[in-house]
Scaffold this active site. Sequence first.
Site, PDB file in Angstrom:
ATOM      1  N   LYS A 119      37.426  36.948  41.939  1.00  0.00           N
ATOM      2  CA  LYS A 119      39.049  36.764  41.666  1.00  0.00           C
ATOM      3  C   LYS A 119      39.635  35.847  42.293  1.00  0.00           C
ATOM      4  O   LYS A 119      40.297  34.969  41.997  1.00  0.00           O
ATOM      5  CB  LYS A 119      39.506  38.130  41.552  1.00  0.00           C
ATOM      6  CG  LYS A 119      39.746  39.002  40.321  1.00  0.00           C
ATOM      7  CD  LYS A 119      40.854  39.861  40.571  1.00  0.00           C
ATOM      8  CE  LYS A 119      40.549  40.888  39.343  1.00  0.00           C
ATOM      9  NZ  LYS A 119      41.995  41.739  39.242  1.00  0.00           N
ATOM     10  N   GLU A 213      50.572  38.588  47.657  1.00  0.00           N
ATOM     11  CA  GLU A 213      50.962  37.946  46.597  1.00  0.00           C
ATOM     12  C   GLU A 213      52.273  38.638  45.981  1.00  0.00           C
ATOM     13  O   GLU A 213      52.415  39.786  46.242  1.00  0.00           O
ATOM     14  CB  GLU A 213      49.837  37.817  45.300  1.00  0.00           C
ATOM     15  CG  GLU A 213      49.253  39.314  44.894  1.00  0.00           C
ATOM     16  CD  GLU A 213      48.338  39.047  43.732  1.00  0.00           C
ATOM     17  OE1 GLU A 213      47.441  38.114  43.893  1.00  0.00           O
ATOM     18  OE2 GLU A 213      48.094  39.794  42.895  1.00  0.00           O
ATOM     19  N   ARG A 314      32.797  37.754  29.194  1.00  0.00           N
ATOM     20  CA  ARG A 314      31.914  38.583  28.201  1.00  0.00           C
ATOM     21  C   ARG A 314      32.665  38.585  26.980  1.00  0.00           C
ATOM     22  O   ARG A 314      33.735  38.013  26.983  1.00  0.00           O
ATOM     23  CB  ARG A 314      31.894  40.031  28.800  1.00  0.00           C
ATOM     24  CG  ARG A 314      33.184  40.671  29.071  1.00  0.00           C
ATOM     25  CD  ARG A 314      33.070  42.168  29.210  1.00  0.00           C
ATOM     26  NE  ARG A 314      34.221  42.499  30.274  1.00  0.00           N
ATOM     27  CZ  ARG A 314      35.103  43.030  29.619  1.00  0.00           C
ATOM     28  NH1 ARG A 314      35.671  43.063  28.337  1.00  0.00           N
ATOM     29  NH2 ARG A 314      36.247  43.483  30.579  1.00  0.00           N
TER      30      ARG A 314
END
Lengths: 468, 215, 759
Positions: A119, A213, A314
Amino acid sequence: MKDRVLIANRGEIAIRIMRACKELGLDYVIVYTDADQDSQHVHLAMEDQDGRKRAWRVASYTDPNDILAVADHTGCTAIHPGYGFFSEDYRFARRVTIRDRPLTFIGPNWEVIKSLGDKINTKRVANRLGIPTIPGTDGPIYNEMEAEEVATQLLDNQQQQKIKNPSILVKAAAGGGGMGIEEVFRIEQLRRVYRQVQNYAKRQFGDGGVLIEQCLRDYNHLEVQLVCSRHGERLHFGTRNCTIQSTGRQKRLEAAPGFDVSCFTYDFDAPKVLRQIVDYSLKLADHVNYDNVGTWEWIVARNGTPYLLEVNTRIQVENDVSARISYLHNKQPNLLREQIRLALGDTMGYDQKSIDFRGSSIELRLVAEDTNRGFAPWIGTISQFSFPQEDWAAVYTHVPFDRAYTIPSEYDPNLALVLVWGDDMTMAKNRARQFLDGTVIEGHNNHGEAIMTNIPYLRGNLERLLTF
Amino acid sequence: MHDDIDFDQILNQYRSDPFEYIDVRTSHTGLLQFRAKEEDVVEGVTGEWQHIKGTLLFELERERNIKPVHSSVIGVVSSIERSLEGKFVEAGETVMTIRHPLKKREIIERILKNVLSIFPAPERAKYFFAMDIQSRIDKHGQRSISIKPNDEILTMSLMKRDTPVSYQGAPGIIHSVYFEPGQTIDQGQPLLGICSEDTLPLIQKIIARVKAEWD
Amino acid sequence: MEHTRKRLAKCEEGITYLCQIKEGSDWGNLSGLTSKLEGLKNSFYDYSEEQFSDEVSQLEESLTFLTERCQEDISPMDRVRIVRSPLRFSLKDILENVYEDYTELGGEGEANIDPAMVVAKANILRRVKNRVFTQQVMVIGHEKGHGEEYRNGGSSKPWGNEKALRFMQVAETEGIPIHCYIFTPGAFPVEEYPGAAQQIARNLYAMAKLRVPIVSIISEGGSGGAEAIGLSDLRLMFSHGYYSVISPEGAAAIEGRVKDGLKAPKELVEQCAEHLKITAEDNLELGTIDRIVEEPPLGAKHDDFAFFKKLRYEMMRATDEVVLRTKSLRAFRAYELKLKKSDDDDSTMEVDADTTIHIDINWELNADERKRLIALRAKKYREMASKAYCSETNRFNDFWNSACTKTAKVYYTITYDILKRQQKQVEKVIKEVSGEGSSFLKRLTAPFSAAYDFVVHKPAGRGIVRQSSPSPRQEALALEFGDTYTSPLANEDRTITCPNSLKSGCKDLWIPDLYGEFCGVCENCGHHFPLEYKWYLNNLFDRDSIQEFNKKIGAGNPLNHPILRKKLQPVKNETKRESANITFQAKVMDVDLIVTMLYSDFRNGTVGAAEGEKFVRACELAKLQRKPLLAYVHTTGGIRIQEGTMGVIQMPKCTVAVRDYVDAGGLYIVVYDNNSYAGPVASFLGCSFYQFAIRSSRIGFAGHRVIRDTTGQDIPPDYHSARNALKRGHIHGIWDRRDFRRNLHQALMTMGGRNLYYR
């Protein structure tokens, strides 16, 4: 050489892959565990005999050695990982493709899985390309002063945007799954929380790196469906909205397209935002040379600001909800078929312009669970299982219709996916209600109590779709 | 209440067939090579620290890893699935059966299963001892653990969720454990055999009786 | 008649003794002698006194003849059997006959913390011109006992060695010399606290700097057990003793690859005893001992009183010598001269006259003398085995090296001693004056440090300037495992089963993942599969920071052992290395350090003269450059058996060197990996204050087999596991291989403090 696909998954996705293979004229082999021997995916493969054994019992769906041993023994040339299990495991994908007897991994190449599976890395790459991500650090911080600087800035920015009750999240960089996350509202709290998270991270992961964040509330969760080939062709199949989730962040209701002005009066230009996130998604896909199906997950704030959350490398459960609003030569495509075909090296054969988006669609995930008690799974035996037959709906399930079925306690109690579609969202919602009304699911658990499903929850949440 | 146990009948039953037949299954797929024959006498795990492996029964080759499988019990190989020799087998395939002569201790356990108050599995699930119980067992042994109703003694792992299981039944000590931690147990199967204070004399009687009459 | 009977008894004893030495009566005419003895014993009353006396005289004559013949071509193995004979003198006999009176300390007889180790405070008598002086000595030694089971054959337990150490410290407090008598087949190899290896290491570490004279003498010198009380200023040896790295039987079992529970063939044992060069003469020649104390033919027995007198003389003379050497060379020479003169004077007199010393020497040392004593001891060990390894030396090289060392010494002295001290002083003053922030300090010291940098870097002319490189943390992140180096083990498409799979349910691991990304660690249970030493070289240290030194010092074959003749060169060719010890300078996250690394590929990481020498030189370099010293033990199988006592002597030699380094302020960290056993662990590794282990490693003194053979007991499979070593307090932590770099850096910072060279 004609390809033979090993399906390394269970449940409804195994059946969908099986069908897609057959439609493409490919042979297939499935694996299953002891606990799943009554599952429909095993039955279908067992019945499909013609002298070949297509169903093999393995120790576990997550044992790569058993899966590859069966693949070798049965002469498979490709592996479809479905979703979950090995689908985003770059090590598995790497092993499959670089072993002495290499196989095709039906999914993006392993380097892409690895780089987008991280990530922090995804965020860094996106930022470099000017793609918006959640404001905050794009790498671990080890220094208190630096942390304070970042935190101050994040809080100030929110203040300027007039966000109510601004706050930030302090996370362990090496963590995941909600562990080691603390919320901070005032800068005075930061030092204490920073040290706390840092110590936790050091103890737990052996690395004291911390991420900071902005904490986002009041947002919608959108997804962009991309389909890419091994030949550099990259198309999108529109957007969908997956905001309605269970307490455990499990999706329950999805709709496409991602916003619909008939459902809610947005504070922003919805079609423009949807276009924006599609363009950004394609930009990142181009940059990393993405080469199979994938989903770009976005957070859109109430004011219309999009932030890239992560990339799922995916096929997803809800891929079909996008397919049901996209028409190729006037037909709804099957994205699994596209995925397999493209992974095996086919070219796309059409371009973006040939995809016509129209109407609306909804996916309902039917699960045996008690939605009032934290979505607790229900297990027991299903005695009656039937759905209405409509040409505006499709059902994917591994639960057999013709016999009783005991939900295996080893896996999630998913029962079926229901897709409904119509000319517009109102029509789709009405059809969804109508469909749920005609659905019959009966069963009992060990104590003789009747089955609990999330049908009332699904019905009750239909109105919440596509709103803030 | 158990005074009417017909010991002679039970013991005779064991005398006529003093064996347990244990199926040996493959733990995963692979190419099978037998290393034992019918009627071979096999050893179980031995050594002061259970560090000496039992007799080699077969080898299973998967992904170029040849895995030897050793016997876990003492006994005689009573049958072998010869048709599987040299074949690629699935996981969980029964490949041979071992006839294991029951030891005195095992016979006592079996008889006691009818006498002890049994705590059955509430669901088909995996079971573990609760953390504190496990540490007490590790330290003092299971027989030192006395439990009473509503004690949280087990953790049930079901649908990826752990739920504590509290004990229901007469208070007593954990005499026998019938499950392996982490293995799926069917609903209703016995998990624990609890010995309450009033059954203690009976249990001692059974043990003494079997010890005296079995050799 | 009684007298004759005693003579006969004596003959019987002599014959029994010979039978013991020759393992039965097959040798010479022993069987004839035996039957003759039996005959005489049975027909005692058939003879007249005179006749009988004649018969006994005959027997005595034959026995003397046989004894002489035996002594003439005595084999090393014969010596081993002499030493093990219950008829041989033991420590108890020495205490009774050499010393005037004594009190046993730390136990008595069987009521003893360890009856195999005897400690006694004893008085020794000195007669000078009709005046009698008594001098106190601490006597420490192994007691084999005359067939007493509880003595354990002189095999001292860890707590016995601990007792010895305790009373050595008493002697140090009291300022009296220590006499060590070594009568041990080896240490009792158990790990129970304090642990055989740990305790021997502690003894060696303490003895390296014990501030009183130590004299030791060897009768049976069984490797590590002998070293536990063997490090001394003067090392003597009985003429019929043996001093060896391993028992000949043990060597034969290894060499002949004898299966568990079986005995090695007799010929092989004899051969091994021969090859190991275990006799007093061999050891004198090799320089591991200083003098030989002669025994009567076939060795002294418990009633050889003349021998004990001689022993007293030798022990006193040795102690005098040690004491005098600390005073001045002149004093020592004068003493020698005087002694020689009195020897000459006495030569006409009776034999036992030369066993007294008529010079009064005070054994107490003053502060300067103590310093010299320790310096001489260090020098003695530094020079040991210096001819037992290969090195490419020539005079120019030597000169160049010594010149370099001297320059470096000046440079480092300026850098660390003079400048650092000044800087510290300045800092201290500033702190005291201002008491506030470091910014002020920085401003004040900035110009000073600029000058300091200038001085520091000029003489060396090397680029040690610390650039404002990225922070160590960032660098650590950038250098991901497997980035630069992947183990060659990973190049195989195959899976492997984790040894804990049954217990922990680990899935089979795919080799390329295991040896690549997982760094050889099972992702499920954390079991560490062994990795080659090159992996560590490439992943533990900062990129391109490794600078090897003393690469040319190579393992030799000091005993000309046939196994090394055959195998040494091939292993050198194979590994492209000269010894089992790699020494280098390196950096870990920007911290400079000196590393010594024993690795498995070269004769299982065994330590011989070359390895020890390289270790000592690493200590010296670390001391010179004021850098921390890391001993990373990839694997060590112990002392290299084929180097015999040249190997054993590395134990004290390296311990003395590392003690010197630590006392100078050095930080010495040991990290064990894979397998670390025996001598090195029982000395220079085990003496470190800061020992750690990598997961799944084993640390100990002796392996399962040796333990079973010596103690008769089986040990649990995890007896030597790192976890048990941690429990016993041997190590302080178990590190995951993947965190090795980070943990090492942290250990350096926390243990080393600001200067990484503490104090």
